[in-house]
Design a protein around this motif. Sequence first.
Motif, PDB file in Angstrom:
ATOM      1  N   SER A   9      32.859  38.722  30.493  1.00 34.89           N
ATOM      2  CA  SER A   9      33.012  40.221  30.868  1.00 34.89           C
ATOM      3  C   SER A   9      33.953  40.281  32.026  1.00 34.89           C
ATOM      4  CB  SER A   9      31.525  40.679  31.601  1.00 34.89           C
ATOM      5  OG  SER A   9      30.643  40.666  30.526  1.00 34.89           O
ATOM      6  N   ARG A  54      35.475  43.104  35.121  1.00 34.31           N
ATOM      7  CA  ARG A  54      35.448  44.707  35.632  1.00 34.31           C
ATOM      8  C   ARG A  54      36.927  44.862  36.412  1.00 34.31           C
ATOM      9  NH1 ARG A  54      32.423  47.192  40.859  1.00 34.31           N
ATOM     10  NH2 ARG A  54      31.909  49.254  39.962  1.00 34.31           N
ATOM     11  N   ARG A 105      31.161  48.364  23.775  1.00 31.23           N
ATOM     12  CA  ARG A 105      31.316  47.065  24.530  1.00 31.23           C
ATOM     13  C   ARG A 105      31.872  47.437  26.114  1.00 31.23           C
ATOM     14  NH1 ARG A 105      35.138  43.654  23.162  1.00 31.23           N
ATOM     15  NH2 ARG A 105      36.343  45.181  21.727  1.00 31.23           N
ATOM     16  N   GLN A 144      34.469  48.488  33.007  1.00 33.06           N
ATOM     17  CA  GLN A 144      33.613  47.324  32.493  1.00 33.06           C
ATOM     18  C   GLN A 144      33.923  46.868  31.087  1.00 33.06           C
ATOM     19  OE1 GLN A 144      31.755  45.518  34.806  1.00 33.06           O
ATOM     20  NE2 GLN A 144      31.492  44.329  33.235  1.00 33.06           N
ATOM     21  N   ASN A 178      32.834  44.145  28.405  1.00 34.67           N
ATOM     22  CA  ASN A 178      31.770  43.420  27.881  1.00 34.67           C
ATOM     23  C   ASN A 178      31.842  42.673  26.629  1.00 34.67           C
ATOM     24  OD1 ASN A 178      30.254  44.062  30.606  1.00 34.67           O
ATOM     25  ND2 ASN A 178      29.119  45.430  29.525  1.00 34.67           N
ATOM     26  N   ASN A 179      31.333  41.576  26.469  1.00 33.99           N
ATOM     27  CA  ASN A 179      31.506  41.053  25.197  1.00 33.99           C
ATOM     28  C   ASN A 179      32.960  40.825  24.748  1.00 33.99           C
ATOM     29  OD1 ASN A 179      30.678  39.780  22.500  1.00 33.99           O
ATOM     30  ND2 ASN A 179      30.250  41.639  21.788  1.00 33.99           N
TER      31      ASN A 179
END
Length: 124
Positions: free
Chosen positions: A17, A19, A67, A82, A84-85
């Motif tokens: 991940s 950000r 995601r 953000q 993710n994955n």
Amino acid sequence: QVRLVESGGGLVQAGGSLRLSCTAYGRNFSSNTMGWFRQPPGSGRVFVAAIRRRNVNAYYEDSVKDRFSVSRDAAKNTVYLQLNNLKPEDTAVYYCAATVATSIRAREDEYDYWGQGTQVVVSS
């Protein structure tokens, strides 16, 4: 002079991940739509996500909507993405953009201001 400054990119392994942040200077965009685009190596810039004022609603490109998450902090004049994955195909330069419009915008030519981009590299 309006400036959008991104940060938070980097190198991450698949499944990880990140950000991303984008802070606007020189103009308050709290009432306007802000968006994220990305440019993979050797390709053009494409839409990723957009968010209206005060987190009223967000819109995502299909390949990322389960995601990635876009949000904003009006007090900081900042929008976040953000990630993710993450997958290797997410590797790209990510750009923040702002428009004077107040509705969702997904086309590059609908945005008026752009950041310099932040690199995201996802290794397999």
